[in-house]
Design an enzyme around this catalytic site. Structure first.
Site, PDB file in Angstrom:
ATOM      1  N   HIS A   1      -3.642  17.328   2.395  1.00 45.38           N
ATOM      2  CA  HIS A   1      -4.930  16.621   2.111  1.00 45.38           C
ATOM      3  C   HIS A   1      -5.385  16.610   3.277  1.00 45.38           C
ATOM      4  O   HIS A   1      -5.054  15.463   4.071  1.00 45.38           O
ATOM      5  CB  HIS A   1      -4.764  15.555   1.314  1.00 45.38           C
ATOM      6  CG  HIS A   1      -5.597  14.969   0.550  1.00 45.38           C
ATOM      7  ND1 HIS A   1      -6.529  15.646  -0.407  1.00 45.38           N
ATOM      8  CD2 HIS A   1      -6.453  13.871   0.530  1.00 45.38           C
ATOM      9  CE1 HIS A   1      -7.468  14.893  -0.804  1.00 45.38           C
ATOM     10  NE2 HIS A   1      -7.651  13.835  -0.008  1.00 45.38           N
TER      11      HIS A   1
ATOM     12  N   TYR B   1     -14.699   7.295  -1.321  1.00 54.40           N
ATOM     13  CA  TYR B   1     -14.666   5.709  -1.338  1.00 54.40           C
ATOM     14  C   TYR B   1     -16.239   5.881  -1.422  1.00 54.40           C
ATOM     15  O   TYR B   1     -17.128   6.148  -0.762  1.00 54.40           O
ATOM     16  CB  TYR B   1     -14.479   5.755   0.100  1.00 54.40           C
ATOM     17  CG  TYR B   1     -12.884   5.740   0.260  1.00 54.40           C
ATOM     18  CD1 TYR B   1     -12.038   4.826   0.322  1.00 54.40           C
ATOM     19  CD2 TYR B   1     -12.592   7.002   1.358  1.00 54.40           C
ATOM     20  CE1 TYR B   1     -10.730   4.857   0.755  1.00 54.40           C
ATOM     21  CE2 TYR B   1     -11.205   7.168   1.707  1.00 54.40           C
ATOM     22  CZ  TYR B   1     -10.399   6.203   1.377  1.00 54.40           C
ATOM     23  OH  TYR B   1      -9.001   6.414   1.797  1.00 54.40           O
TER      24      TYR B   1
ATOM     25  N   PRO C   1      -4.258  -1.660   0.185  1.00 55.03           N
ATOM     26  CA  PRO C   1      -4.285  -0.368  -0.065  1.00 55.03           C
ATOM     27  C   PRO C   1      -5.280   0.489   0.324  1.00 55.03           C
ATOM     28  O   PRO C   1      -5.157   1.481   0.352  1.00 55.03           O
ATOM     29  CB  PRO C   1      -3.930  -0.204  -1.624  1.00 55.03           C
ATOM     30  CG  PRO C   1      -4.567  -1.787  -2.343  1.00 55.03           C
ATOM     31  CD  PRO C   1      -4.434  -2.458  -1.082  1.00 55.03           C
TER      32      PRO C   1
ATOM     33  N   LYS D   1      -1.609   2.659   3.622  1.00 57.70           N
ATOM     34  CA  LYS D   1      -0.662   2.600   4.739  1.00 57.70           C
ATOM     35  C   LYS D   1       0.944   1.844   4.250  1.00 57.70           C
ATOM     36  O   LYS D   1       1.719   2.265   5.042  1.00 57.70           O
ATOM     37  CB  LYS D   1      -1.122   1.766   6.036  1.00 57.70           C
ATOM     38  CG  LYS D   1      -2.293   2.282   6.821  1.00 57.70           C
ATOM     39  CD  LYS D   1      -2.026   3.713   7.227  1.00 57.70           C
ATOM     40  CE  LYS D   1      -3.009   4.184   8.180  1.00 57.70           C
ATOM     41  NZ  LYS D   1      -2.860   5.835   8.303  1.00 57.70           N
TER      42      LYS D   1
ATOM     43  N   TYR E   1      -6.393   7.371  10.183  1.00 58.26           N
ATOM     44  CA  TYR E   1      -6.021   7.675   8.856  1.00 58.26           C
ATOM     45  C   TYR E   1      -4.996   8.524   8.554  1.00 58.26           C
ATOM     46  O   TYR E   1      -4.078   8.410   7.611  1.00 58.26           O
ATOM     47  CB  TYR E   1      -7.364   8.441   8.109  1.00 58.26           C
ATOM     48  CG  TYR E   1      -7.804   8.427   6.913  1.00 58.26           C
ATOM     49  CD1 TYR E   1      -7.413   7.250   6.023  1.00 58.26           C
ATOM     50  CD2 TYR E   1      -8.089   9.556   6.253  1.00 58.26           C
ATOM     51  CE1 TYR E   1      -7.685   7.395   4.460  1.00 58.26           C
ATOM     52  CE2 TYR E   1      -8.358   9.691   5.059  1.00 58.26           C
ATOM     53  CZ  TYR E   1      -8.064   8.496   4.185  1.00 58.26           C
ATOM     54  OH  TYR E   1      -8.199   8.645   2.638  1.00 58.26           O
TER      55      TYR E   1
HETATM   56  P1  RFL Z   1       9.086  -1.982  -2.633  1.00 56.95           P
HETATM   57  O1  RFL Z   1       8.475  -0.376  -3.109  1.00 56.95           O
HETATM   58  O2  RFL Z   1       8.445  -2.951  -3.509  1.00 56.95           O
HETATM   59  O3  RFL Z   1      10.549  -1.732  -3.204  1.00 56.95           O
HETATM   60  C1  RFL Z   1      11.294  -3.058  -3.074  1.00 56.95           C
HETATM   61  C2  RFL Z   1      12.607  -2.909  -4.112  1.00 56.95           C
HETATM   62  O4  RFL Z   1      13.388  -4.156  -4.102  1.00 56.95           O
HETATM   63  C3  RFL Z   1      13.381  -4.431  -5.387  1.00 56.95           C
HETATM   64  N1  RFL Z   1      13.837  -5.856  -5.108  1.00 56.95           N
HETATM   65  C4  RFL Z   1      15.153  -6.361  -5.460  1.00 56.95           C
HETATM   66  N2  RFL Z   1      16.401  -6.045  -5.473  1.00 56.95           N
HETATM   67  C5  RFL Z   1      17.548  -6.722  -5.461  1.00 56.95           C
HETATM   68  N3  RFL Z   1      17.276  -8.061  -5.516  1.00 56.95           N
HETATM   69  C6  RFL Z   1      16.045  -8.464  -5.351  1.00 56.95           C
HETATM   70  N4  RFL Z   1      16.150 -10.142  -5.382  1.00 56.95           N
HETATM   71  C7  RFL Z   1      14.928  -7.725  -5.441  1.00 56.95           C
HETATM   72  N5  RFL Z   1      13.508  -7.984  -5.227  1.00 56.95           N
HETATM   73  C8  RFL Z   1      13.128  -6.953  -5.318  1.00 56.95           C
HETATM   74  C9  RFL Z   1      12.542  -4.233  -6.117  1.00 56.95           C
HETATM   75  O5  RFL Z   1      12.769  -4.023  -7.638  1.00 56.95           O
HETATM   76  C10 RFL Z   1      12.112  -2.836  -5.607  1.00 56.95           C
HETATM   77  O6  RFL Z   1      12.636  -1.693  -6.045  1.00 56.95           O
HETATM   78  O7  RFL Z   1       9.192  -2.008  -1.163  1.00 56.95           O
HETATM   79  P2  RFL Z   1       8.993  -0.969   0.006  1.00 56.95           P
HETATM   80  O8  RFL Z   1      10.396   0.007   0.078  1.00 56.95           O
HETATM   81  O9  RFL Z   1       9.034  -1.873   1.219  1.00 56.95           O
HETATM   82  O10 RFL Z   1       7.808  -0.042  -0.151  1.00 56.95           O
HETATM   83  C11 RFL Z   1       6.655  -0.551   0.212  1.00 56.95           C
HETATM   84  C12 RFL Z   1       5.668   0.158  -1.114  1.00 56.95           C
HETATM   85  O11 RFL Z   1       6.207   0.247  -2.183  1.00 56.95           O
HETATM   86  C13 RFL Z   1       4.466  -0.684  -0.993  1.00 56.95           C
HETATM   87  O12 RFL Z   1       3.670  -0.624   0.685  1.00 56.95           O
HETATM   88  C14 RFL Z   1       3.254   0.347  -1.608  1.00 56.95           C
HETATM   89  O13 RFL Z   1       3.472   0.716  -2.658  1.00 56.95           O
HETATM   90  C15 RFL Z   1       1.923  -0.556  -1.690  1.00 56.95           C
HETATM   91  N6  RFL Z   1       1.000  -0.064  -2.966  1.00 56.95           N
HETATM   92  C16 RFL Z   1      -0.233   0.520  -2.671  1.00 56.95           C
HETATM   93  N7  RFL Z   1      -0.151   1.518  -1.537  1.00 56.95           N
HETATM   94  C17 RFL Z   1      -1.140   2.391  -1.460  1.00 56.95           C
HETATM   95  O14 RFL Z   1      -1.140   2.924  -0.323  1.00 56.95           O
HETATM   96  N8  RFL Z   1      -1.862   2.939  -2.444  1.00 56.95           N
HETATM   97  C18 RFL Z   1      -1.554   1.947  -3.744  1.00 56.95           C
HETATM   98  O15 RFL Z   1      -2.379   2.628  -4.608  1.00 56.95           O
HETATM   99  C19 RFL Z   1      -0.699   1.077  -3.934  1.00 56.95           C
HETATM  100  N9  RFL Z   1      -0.456   0.660  -4.948  1.00 56.95           N
HETATM  101  C20 RFL Z   1       0.969  -0.992  -4.122  1.00 56.95           C
HETATM  102  C21 RFL Z   1       0.298  -0.567  -5.009  1.00 56.95           C
HETATM  103  C22 RFL Z   1       1.653  -1.992  -4.134  1.00 56.95           C
HETATM  104  C23 RFL Z   1       2.084  -2.600  -5.506  1.00 56.95           C
HETATM  105  N10 RFL Z   1       2.848  -3.887  -5.749  1.00 56.95           N
HETATM  106  C24 RFL Z   1       3.944  -3.798  -4.679  1.00 56.95           C
HETATM  107  C25 RFL Z   1       2.357  -4.921  -6.021  1.00 56.95           C
HETATM  108  C26 RFL Z   1       0.486  -1.133  -6.213  1.00 56.95           C
HETATM  109  C27 RFL Z   1       1.427  -2.213  -6.407  1.00 56.95           C
HETATM  110  C28 RFL Z   1       1.229  -2.886  -7.891  1.00 56.95           C
END
Ligand code: RFL
Length: 389
Positions: free
Chosen positions: A72, A202, A295, A299, A385
């Site tokens: 992309h 956007y 988001p 990143k 980006y």
């Molecule tokens: P994650 O993916 O949140 O994984 C953390 C893991 O830890 C587990 N956990 C526990 N395990 C054991 N004991 C505990 N006490 C625990 N507490 C939590 C959780 O179940 C989970 O499996 O963190 P990681 O690996 O650092 O990855 C980061 C990304 O996930 C995050 O930065 C992105 O997804 C942010 N984000 C988005 N980013 C985008 O660029 N575009 C998006 O559309 C986008 N949508 C989002 C998102 C993050 C969201 N969150 C975290 C609220 C949408 C949501 C809802």
């Protein structure tokens, strides 16, 4: 059970780290609060930086991603009902993003880890960290069997997201926290509908920002700017589609937004947060556990993967020849990238939403329009980006 490293959390950060540790012959146990099924179906991000894909590829973790993901290299801004297309990949030596849903990457990483004999415990409740300041830390949890377990280790990798237990285990004053809330929120919507565009859109509109992101040939992600205290109750499906049509509108063109079944909606926190340093004693923080980012610039997942790579390399150096320099420099190395991404995301956040200050909004809009007037501005955007190398 003894292990060299306990990884708390099976998101992109924890699973990447666990796979890289196994490839270096370093023993680890992954503890995840949720079930395997739950984490494999949790839809979040979807845009992988070029660098992240190269890293995964170099470790043999990108086969399915390269087969199913889509490169992309173009994005579009809609300003005042006009379309501005930015072929950013051409401005950055042909490097592209990959569109690949986060939950698919999580699936691949779990499979690779389990297939290589990795030890991962799902549904681990009440995870608690002990002795992180000393030389013999341990982690306890209640397993799916209802029994209490303890694993002694040398290091703990806190990969448990923003609301996990790792960061709060650090004694008061052990780290500094930096937080910023830009005063806006996004309603995030996932819909079962093929994308109405070949590239991310956007759209700037007097009623607020709207974003059309890509996920797969059958599922699309949309965002609508909304007030910070808004809730999904205020957004029935027909209001969502009406606002998306209005904010994406291009008068005089035949562009059309396709509608589909909305399968998920939620208000996304636009907060920026950074913990410094990203380590305390024998505990290292990775990904969202250490930093969250709006988001806007896509990143979050990419930073999580970068942290995992840096820590895996540092631990490999330590276990191979006792070289502690990578561990000592872990936080500084990661934070350099984290702050550059925070700066870029803040730039983009201001450019596409404004701040509410009329003067600042004009200068922010001008900065955005400069991308289409100045090749130097556009090249700066492309580098940030697609992702710093
Ligand atoms: P994650 O993916 O949140 O994984 C953390 C893991 O830890 C587990 N956990 C526990 N395990 C054991 N004991 C505990 N006490 C625990 N507490 C939590 C959780 O179940 C989970 O499996 O963190 P990681 O690996 O650092 O990855 C980061 C990304 O996930 C995050 O930065 C992105 O997804 C942010 N984000 C988005 N980013 C985008 O660029 N575009 C998006 O559309 C986008 N949508 C989002 C998102 C993050 C969201 N969150 C975290 C609220 C949408 C949501 C809802």
């Amino acid at each position: 059970v003894p292990a060299e490293v306990v990884v708390v959390g099976a998101g992109p950060a924890g699973l990447t780290l666990a796979n890289l540790l196994r490839r270096n012959g370093i023993g680890c146990v992954v503890l995840e609060r949720q079930s395997r099924r739950y984490v494999e179906n949790r839809a979040r991000a979807g845009l992988l930086e070029y660098r992240a894909v190269e890293m995964l590829r170099s470790h043999g973790l990108a086969d399915r991603l390269l087969e199913l993901g889509a490169p992309h290299g173009v994005c579009e801004f809609r300003i005042g009902g006009k379309r501005f297309i930015l072929p950013y990949s051409d401005l950055y030596e042909g490097r592209t993003h990959y569109v690949y849903p986060q939950q698919e990457l999580v699936k691949d990483l779990i499979e690779a880890f389990v297939d290589s004999g990795g030890d991962i415990r799902f549904e681990a409740k009440d995870v608690a960290l002990h002795g992180i300041s000393g030389s013999a830390p341990s982690v306890t949890w209640v397993g799916s069997d209802g029994e209490q377990h303890r694993v002694r280790c040398e290091f703990i990798a806190g990969c448990d997201g923003f609301r996990g237990v790792s960061r709060p285990s650090i004694p008061a004053g052990g780290v500094r926290e930096f937080s910023h809330q830009p005063g806006i929120a996004w309603l995030g919507v996932l819909a079962e509908v093929p994308p109405s565009t070949e590239h991310v859109i956007y759209a700037l509109h007097p009623k607020g920002f709207a974003g059309h992101m890509l996920r797969s040939p059958t599922v699309s992600r949309f965002f609508l700017q909304c007030p910070v205290d808004d809730s999904t109750a205020a957004w029935p499906d027909d209001r969502i589609w009406a606002e998306l049509h209005e904010r994406f509108a291009v008068p005089g063109s035949d562009w059309k937004l396709s509608e589909g079944r909305i399968i998920e909606k939620g208000v996304v926190d636009m907060r920026g947060h950074v913990t410094e340093p990203m380590a305390y004693g024998r505990l290292f923080l990775l990904g969202d556990a250490a930093h969250v980012i709006t988001p806007v610039g896509a990143k979050g997942m990419n930073l999580a993967l970068h942290d995992a790579e840096v820590l895996a390399t540092a631990l490999a150096g330590y276990y191979r020849g006792g070289d502690e320099s990578g561990l000592t420099e872990y936080s500084e190395t990661c934070l350099r990238r984290v702050w550059r991404c925070q700066e870029f995301s803040q730039w983009m956040t201001t450019a596409i939403h404004g701040t509410g200050d009329r003067f600042e909004d004009r200068t922010a809009r001008t900065r955005l329009e400069n991308l289409f007037r100045s090749p130097a501005s556009a090249a700066w955007f492309a580098e940030n980006y697609v992702g710093l190398m």
